[in-house]
Design an enzyme around this catalytic site. Structure first.
Site, short mmCIF file in Angstrom:
data_model
loop_
_atom_site.label_atom_id
_atom_site.label_comp_id
_atom_site.label_asym_id
_atom_site.label_seq_id
_atom_site.Cartn_x
_atom_site.Cartn_y
_atom_site.Cartn_z
N PRO A 1 54.90 7.78 -22.93
CG PRO A 1 53.35 7.27 -24.59
CD PRO A 1 54.42 6.65 -23.72
CD GLU B 1 49.35 -2.07 -26.84
OE1 GLU B 1 49.51 -2.23 -28.07
OE2 GLU B 1 48.88 -1.04 -26.32
NE ARG C 1 71.14 21.91 -29.59
CZ ARG C 1 70.96 23.11 -29.08
NH1 ARG C 1 70.48 23.23 -27.86
NH2 ARG C 1 71.25 24.19 -29.77
CG ASP D 1 69.97 26.81 -27.76
OD1 ASP D 1 70.41 25.74 -27.37
OD2 ASP D 1 70.47 27.49 -28.66
C1 4FV Z 1 56.84 7.82 -26.21
C2 4FV Z 1 56.55 9.20 -26.12
C3 4FV Z 1 56.01 6.81 -26.90
C4 4FV Z 1 54.36 4.06 -26.45
C5 4FV Z 1 54.04 2.63 -26.80
C6 4FV Z 1 56.31 3.15 -27.40
C7 4FV Z 1 55.54 4.42 -27.29
C8 4FV Z 1 55.31 2.04 -27.37
N1 4FV Z 1 57.97 7.59 -25.54
N2 4FV Z 1 57.57 9.78 -25.42
N3 4FV Z 1 55.51 9.87 -26.64
N4 4FV Z 1 56.34 5.50 -26.68
O1 4FV Z 1 55.06 7.15 -27.62
O2 4FV Z 1 58.40 8.79 -25.08
O3 4FV Z 1 55.75 1.03 -26.53
#
Ligand code: 4FV
Length: 248
Positions: free
Chosen positions: A90, A117, A155, A170
């Site tokens: 994230p 985590e 794609r 697209d």
């Molecule tokens: C995520 C996202 C995501 C975070 C903690 C995996 C998680 C756990 N990855 N974009 N949004 N990953 O939420 O790519 O380890």
């Protein structure tokens, strides 16, 4: 042009079916894309195959250990040192059509899927080339994000979407949302297809489609409109839309 995706994960079976269906499945059969899953747990040396541990400094949850990930990465990089390592998190840069198009120029991507985590910070410091997020929400693991990235990037590989189609047409191509699409029946429970679409007048159809793409984008994603370089024709159509809206 063909691409190889090596996915480092604790759950390789998650990749068995989603990527084997439909367009991606055919692209794999035709050798346009290659997807290999590597189980990080196979790179533990202890009999309990421990891949996570408690966070230094305390706090909730567990952290993925650096050593198994380091060994897994080095085993893949030993076959192809130029492979680029992407960590799905994230905290990464948002995945977009432009970023997907850029990633498609890389012949070999290693996708690192986090769990718990996340990974020990030294994995980022020592190995990760790029961090990418599929959205501002928290998943239980990076696997689904890796699948989304593989789909969006694949794609752009010539031939994956079939001979006549290219991802260049697209949504988001010119950073506008797609115009409304219709197919038979012409009349469904009294709701009819816009006449212009059955008029055979192709210039009128493309104007209508451009106008509806502008209307939908201005209503749902004005942030995208701000990023679009609008032609004089677009500005005229937007004027019409705004005026018509005022009169609603
Ligand atoms: C995520 C996202 C995501 C975070 C903690 C995996 C998680 C756990 N990855 N974009 N949004 N990953 O939420 O790519 O380890």
């Amino acid at each position: 042009m063909r691409m190889r995706f090596d996915v480092l994960t604790l759950f390789p079976d998650m990749f068995s079916s989603p990527l084997r269906e439909s367009i991606l499945g055919k692209a794999i059969q035709r050798g346009l894309i290659q997807i290999r899953t590597i189980n990080i747990r196979d790179f533990t040396l202890d009999k309990h195959q421990v891949v996570d541990d408690a966070p230094y400094g305390g706090g909730q949850g567990m952290v993925m250990k650096v050593e198994p990930i380091a060994r897994a990465i080095e085993s893949v990089k030993s076959q192809n040192p130029s492979a680029r390592i992407i960590y799905l998190t994230p905290q990464g840069k948002p995945l977009s059509q432009d970023l997907a198009r850029r990633l498609c120029t890389q012949p070999h991507l290693i996708l690192l899927c986090g769990r718990y985590e996340g990974v020990d910070e030294r994995v980022r410091e020592l190995f990760v080339d790029e961090e990418i997020s599929i959205g501002d929400y928290v998943l239980t693991g990076g696997e689904l994000a890796a699948m989304v990235l593989i789909d969006a990037v694949s794609r752009f590989i010539p031939g994956v979407l079939g001979c006549d189609r290219s991802a260049e047409e697209d949504s988001f191509f010119n950073s506008l949302l797609e115009f409304p699409q219709y197919t038979r029946p012409f009349n469904f429970r009294g709701s009819c297809v816009p006449e212009v679409l059955v008029s055979g007048n192709h210039s009128a159809i493309s104007v209508w489609r451009r106008k509806e793409a502008l209307r939908r984008t201005s209503l749902r994603r004005p942030d995208l409109l701000a990023k679009t370089n609008l032609s004089e024709e677009d500005k005229r159509l937007l004027e019409e839309i705004l005026n018509s809206r005022d009169h609603c």
